[in-house]
Design a protein around this motif. Structure first.
Motif, PDB file in Angstrom:
ATOM      1  N   GLY A 289     -20.680  37.828  83.880  1.00  0.00           N
ATOM      2  CA  GLY A 289     -19.939  38.959  83.328  1.00  0.00           C
ATOM      3  C   GLY A 289     -18.931  39.226  81.792  1.00  0.00           C
ATOM      4  O   GLY A 289     -19.806  38.039  81.384  1.00  0.00           O
TER       5      GLY A 289
ATOM      6  N   SER B 236     -23.086  41.986  85.427  1.00  0.00           N
ATOM      7  CA  SER B 236     -23.297  43.044  85.813  1.00  0.00           C
ATOM      8  C   SER B 236     -23.992  44.193  85.021  1.00  0.00           C
ATOM      9  O   SER B 236     -24.003  43.660  84.010  1.00  0.00           O
ATOM     10  CB  SER B 236     -20.959  43.843  86.559  1.00  0.00           C
ATOM     11  N   GLU B 237     -23.700  45.216  85.321  1.00  0.00           N
ATOM     12  CA  GLU B 237     -23.804  46.556  84.460  1.00  0.00           C
ATOM     13  C   GLU B 237     -23.217  46.924  83.188  1.00  0.00           C
ATOM     14  O   GLU B 237     -23.500  46.815  82.334  1.00  0.00           O
ATOM     15  CB  GLU B 237     -24.173  47.719  84.827  1.00  0.00           C
TER      16      GLU B 237
ATOM     17  N   THR C 271     -23.789  41.243  80.480  1.00  0.00           N
ATOM     18  CA  THR C 271     -24.170  39.534  81.338  1.00  0.00           C
ATOM     19  C   THR C 271     -24.398  39.168  80.020  1.00  0.00           C
ATOM     20  O   THR C 271     -24.870  39.287  79.092  1.00  0.00           O
ATOM     21  CB  THR C 271     -25.856  40.522  81.773  1.00  0.00           C
TER      22      THR C 271
ATOM     23  N   ALA D 237     -28.536  45.224  89.751  1.00  0.00           N
ATOM     24  CA  ALA D 237     -29.016  43.745  90.059  1.00  0.00           C
ATOM     25  C   ALA D 237     -30.415  43.488  89.760  1.00  0.00           C
ATOM     26  O   ALA D 237     -30.161  42.371  89.652  1.00  0.00           O
ATOM     27  CB  ALA D 237     -27.950  44.342  91.479  1.00  0.00           C
TER      28      ALA D 237
END
Ligand code: IPD
Length: 266
Positions: A231, A239-240, A243, A212
């Motif tokens: 996302g 997000s993880e 992106t 983040a």
């Protein structure tokens, strides 16, 4: 205490600039002590630690009830509803090598939504800012993202994680994508990549594996400059897992190229 986006930015911007100036000045000396984190190439310096502690102290002095989460471990619980997401040095590898592109990235979130953001890139002499609904700026001048004709004409930035197996897979994705777009860039700091989408220097940016604090500030700045920042799916937040930031004209086309190339499966 007020959670007005302009007031939050007015607090964060001078702190980011002060820390960025200190980082730039530090490059003329012997260089900071460096150690590693998740892998031998995932670097952290004594100045990452100092910067995060300094930013945390300055924010809490003004707003003691806010929460703070930072890359180097800051994890302060709050009661105000405002959470600060801090990357004290995004692009630490650039910083250690004296390569322009490292930056200080600070975002303020209210109820999980970023409302104020600053990214200060000292060797470029640039300070990017945004507030939710208030537009995006570089050194006080309004910025807009580019309007590329197509993904095939787009110069697109990306980044790589620190795990050697993942970065190898990410490089393989680049090999599949590069023939379908104008060119690839790897600058070394996710927040700067997003700000450069915002000011139209690049026509897109994607990465898998961000935290983040890597994307929070830059994503608001890019969105406020007109870019679509998501996302993997339309309408989702970065997000993880994925992106993607691109001007609306090419977001879907670029996203399809990336998904076809396996960019989300690294
Ligand atoms: C890194 C940078 C890099 C990106 C990595 C990030 P750090 O952040 O943003 O450009 O490719 O995924 O982890 O470690 O320098 O703060």
């Amino acid at each position: 205490m007020s959670a007005d986006p302009s007031a939050l930015l007015a607090l964060a911007e001078p702190i980011a600039v002060e820390v960025a100036d200190h980082l730039r000045a530090s490059l003329t000396g012997a260089g900071p002590a460096v150690s590693s984190k998740s892998t031998p190439t995932d670097l952290v310096t004594e100045l990452d630690t100092w910067a995060e502690a300094h930013i945390t102290e300055r924010i809490l002095a003004a707003r003691p009830d806010d929460a703070i989460q930072g890359e180097e471990g800051a994890d302060v619980a709050g009661t105000s509803g405002v959470t600060w997401s801090v990357d004290p040095i995004d692009g630490t590898v650039n910083f250690v090598h004296g390569i322009p592109g490292f930056c200080v990235s600070i975002a303020a979130r209210v109820d999980g939504r970023t409302v104020a953001a600053v990214v200060a890139s000292p060797l470029h002499g640039e300070v990017f800012t945004a507030t939710l609904g208030g537009g995006a700026f570089c050194n006080g001048t309004p910025i807009r993202c580019a309007a590329p004709a197509s993904a095939a004409r787009s110069v697109v930035a990306t980044g790589f994680g620190y795990d050697p197996r993942r970065r190898t897979r990410q490089a393989e994705v680049v090999a599949r994508v590069i023939g379908q777009i104008a060119d690839i860039r790897r600058f070394g700091a996710a927040a700067v990549d997003l700000c450069w989408v915002a000011c139209g220097r690049v026509d897109g940016y994607w990465e898998v594996g961000l935290n983040a604090w890597d994307h929070a500030a830059g994503a608001l700045i890019a969105r406020e400059a007109g870019a679509t920042v998501t996302g993997l799916e339309a309408g989702t937040d970065p997000s993880e897992r994925f992106t993607l930031a691109a001007p609306p004209e090419v977001w879907a086309e670029l996203g399809a190229i990336l998904v076809d190339a396996g960019a989300a499966d690294v």
